[in-house]
Design a protein around this motif. Structure first.
Motif, PDB file in Angstrom:
ATOM      1  N   PHE B  58      12.722 -10.601  20.313  1.00 35.80           N
ATOM      2  CA  PHE B  58      12.572 -11.917  19.683  1.00 35.80           C
ATOM      3  C   PHE B  58      12.629 -13.058  20.694  1.00 35.80           C
ATOM      4  O   PHE B  58      12.268 -14.177  20.379  1.00 35.80           O
ATOM      5  CB  PHE B  58      13.635 -12.100  18.588  1.00 35.80           C
ATOM      6  N   TYR B 159      20.897  -4.883  14.770  1.00 41.94           N
ATOM      7  CA  TYR B 159      19.478  -4.516  14.853  1.00 41.94           C
ATOM      8  C   TYR B 159      19.177  -3.002  14.984  1.00 41.94           C
ATOM      9  O   TYR B 159      18.307  -2.500  14.284  1.00 41.94           O
ATOM     10  CB  TYR B 159      18.797  -5.299  15.979  1.00 41.94           C
ATOM     11  N   GLN B 187       9.176  -6.592  15.363  1.00 41.03           N
ATOM     12  CA  GLN B 187       9.303  -7.895  14.710  1.00 41.03           C
ATOM     13  C   GLN B 187       9.699  -7.818  13.239  1.00 41.03           C
ATOM     14  O   GLN B 187      10.269  -8.758  12.710  1.00 41.03           O
ATOM     15  CB  GLN B 187       7.956  -8.652  14.799  1.00 41.03           C
ATOM     16  N   PHE B 188       9.404  -6.731  12.565  1.00 40.44           N
ATOM     17  CA  PHE B 188       9.515  -6.736  11.102  1.00 40.44           C
ATOM     18  C   PHE B 188      10.549  -5.760  10.551  1.00 40.44           C
ATOM     19  O   PHE B 188      10.558  -5.465   9.367  1.00 40.44           O
ATOM     20  CB  PHE B 188       8.135  -6.470  10.489  1.00 40.44           C
ATOM     21  N   SER B 189      11.422  -5.266  11.423  1.00 38.69           N
ATOM     22  CA  SER B 189      12.511  -4.401  10.967  1.00 38.69           C
ATOM     23  C   SER B 189      13.354  -5.189   9.967  1.00 38.69           C
ATOM     24  O   SER B 189      13.522  -6.393  10.116  1.00 38.69           O
ATOM     25  CB  SER B 189      13.361  -3.983  12.160  1.00 38.69           C
ATOM     26  N   THR B 190      13.867  -4.499   8.969  1.00 44.11           N
ATOM     27  CA  THR B 190      14.554  -5.241   7.904  1.00 44.11           C
ATOM     28  C   THR B 190      15.984  -4.767   7.669  1.00 44.11           C
ATOM     29  O   THR B 190      16.302  -3.600   7.882  1.00 44.11           O
ATOM     30  CB  THR B 190      13.734  -5.160   6.585  1.00 44.11           C
ATOM     31  N   GLN B 192      17.098  -5.716   4.612  1.00 41.61           N
ATOM     32  CA  GLN B 192      17.077  -5.978   3.176  1.00 41.61           C
ATOM     33  C   GLN B 192      16.366  -4.834   2.437  1.00 41.61           C
ATOM     34  O   GLN B 192      16.916  -3.766   2.326  1.00 41.61           O
ATOM     35  CB  GLN B 192      16.452  -7.343   2.913  1.00 41.61           C
ATOM     36  N   TYR B 194      12.316  -2.846   1.323  1.00 44.15           N
ATOM     37  CA  TYR B 194      10.910  -2.699   1.701  1.00 44.15           C
ATOM     38  C   TYR B 194      10.220  -1.692   0.791  1.00 44.15           C
ATOM     39  O   TYR B 194      10.869  -0.869   0.128  1.00 44.15           O
ATOM     40  CB  TYR B 194      10.798  -2.200   3.159  1.00 44.15           C
ATOM     41  N   SER B 230       8.056  -6.438   2.729  1.00 44.55           N
ATOM     42  CA  SER B 230       9.495  -6.631   2.884  1.00 44.55           C
ATOM     43  C   SER B 230       9.696  -8.130   3.049  1.00 44.55           C
ATOM     44  O   SER B 230       8.722  -8.867   3.222  1.00 44.55           O
ATOM     45  CB  SER B 230       9.996  -5.882   4.122  1.00 44.55           C
ATOM     46  N   GLU B 232      10.577  -9.637   5.554  1.00 44.48           N
ATOM     47  CA  GLU B 232      10.105 -10.010   6.896  1.00 44.48           C
ATOM     48  C   GLU B 232       8.584  -9.946   7.019  1.00 44.48           C
ATOM     49  O   GLU B 232       8.006 -10.542   7.927  1.00 44.48           O
ATOM     50  CB  GLU B 232      10.715  -9.073   7.953  1.00 44.48           C
ATOM     51  N   LYS B 233       7.955  -9.156   6.175  1.00 46.93           N
ATOM     52  CA  LYS B 233       6.505  -8.957   6.289  1.00 46.93           C
ATOM     53  C   LYS B 233       5.960  -8.727   4.893  1.00 46.93           C
ATOM     54  O   LYS B 233       5.999  -7.608   4.366  1.00 46.93           O
ATOM     55  CB  LYS B 233       6.233  -7.726   7.186  1.00 46.93           C
ATOM     56  N   ARG B 234       5.483  -9.798   4.277  1.00 44.15           N
ATOM     57  CA  ARG B 234       5.036  -9.669   2.894  1.00 44.15           C
ATOM     58  C   ARG B 234       3.589  -9.233   2.812  1.00 44.15           C
ATOM     59  O   ARG B 234       2.729  -9.812   3.466  1.00 44.15           O
ATOM     60  CB  ARG B 234       5.186 -11.007   2.163  1.00 44.15           C
TER      61      ARG B 234
END
Lengths: 21, 269
Positions: B58, B159, B187-190, B192, B194, B230, B232-234
């Motif tokens: 990041f 992370y 970049q899009f690991s979550t 929350q 998915y 998710s 992070e990445k919709r």
């Protein structure tokens, strides 16, 4: 049934998927 | 491209058959994790134009630690059931045959709070349905994987313990149904929830075998796609099509965020 154990120290990819690609 | 961290770990695991077609597995993990910074004390050639990027995906230009040094004590339990599993019994054991129906996996992972000095506190559940090589006769065969997961408790996790997706940003890569061919892998690991889906169909030469000379090349046509959503990445989508000969594959594909095109390009594997 299988039983396993492992231990160690190492450098891993941050996404833990075991592959650089 | 790769970003690394250091882990000192102990793992204990067991897998057993609970019933025909039903596998249960349990894993206990203790890990001490550290961030790493890139450094070099020798260079064959110093290219002033190029620098290592940091191990924090990041902040590629500064080595900001992505997480503190921490201890993680966790347990993972999973059940995998194959619908309609058939098997052959022989004096030397029990052998599963290829099932005509999907395989379902449910998994629960708990990151223990305070146990043995653990600094994490989370609970993660996921379910997946998968089937490889569903025969469609002359039309070839299909494979798919659909999965969803959620951190039902994410009070404390770092992370490395996030849910990560099998991304790829290289032109050349080893193939895997679970892989998103155009998605950045960090970049899009979550931490929350998915939903992901992957599908591929191989026509096994259905079209090209009808073209006289071309059929000698024994090429197989395939199409495929992936979907991820998710926080992070919709609504990420990708589609690709290509040709395969034995283990060599060449494809061309497109990736979209919702309706907006992100990228397109060749992939070789």
């Amino acid at each position: 049934a299988t039983v396993g154990a492992s231990f160690g120290n190492g450098i891993f990819d941050l996404n833990n998927l075991g592959s650089m690609t | 491209f790769p970003k690394f961290y250091e882990k000192t770990f102990v793992n204990l695991n067991t897998t057993r058959e609970l019933a025909s077609g039903l596998q249960g597995s349990l894993s206990l993990d203790y890990a001490r994790n550290h961030t790493l910074t890139n450094s070099s004390d020798f260079k064959f050639f110093d290219n002033k134009e190029r620098e290592f990027t940091s191990n924090n995906p990041f902040t590629p230009t500064t080595e900001t630690p992505l997480f503190p040094t921490y201890t993680s004590v966790s347990a993972t339990a999973s059940l995998t059931y194959t619908i309609g599993q058939q098997y052959i019994t022989r004096p030397d054991g029990k052998f599963y045959t290829e099932s005509k129906y999907p395989r379902i996996t449910v998994l629960y992972k708990k990151g223990f709070k305070d146990l043995l000095g653990s600094n994490v506190d989370y609970d993660f559940v996921k379910a997946e349905v998968y089937q490889d090589r569903i025969s469609l006769g002359l039309w070839g065969y299909s494979s798919f994987l659909v999965g969803a997961g959620k951190f039902i408790n994410n009070n404390q996790l770092y992370y490395p313990d996030f849910k990560h997706f099998a991304g790829n940003i290289s032109t050349i890569f080893p193939p895997n149904l679970r892989k998103f061919q155009y998605l950045d892998f960090y970049q899009f690991s979550t931490n929350q929830q998915y939903f992901e889906a992957h599908a591929e169909h191989n026509f096994a030469g259905f079209f090209l075998n009808k073209v006289p000379l071309l059929r000698k090349a024994k090429l197989e046509e395939f199409i495929g796609g992936g979907y991820l959503s998710s926080p992070e990445k919709r609504n990420y989508k990708e589609f690709y099509f290509g040709l395969q000969r034995l283990v060599l594959r060449v494809s061309y594909g497109f990736a979209y965020d919702g309706g907006r095109k992100l990228t397109q390009g060749f992939r070789i594997s």
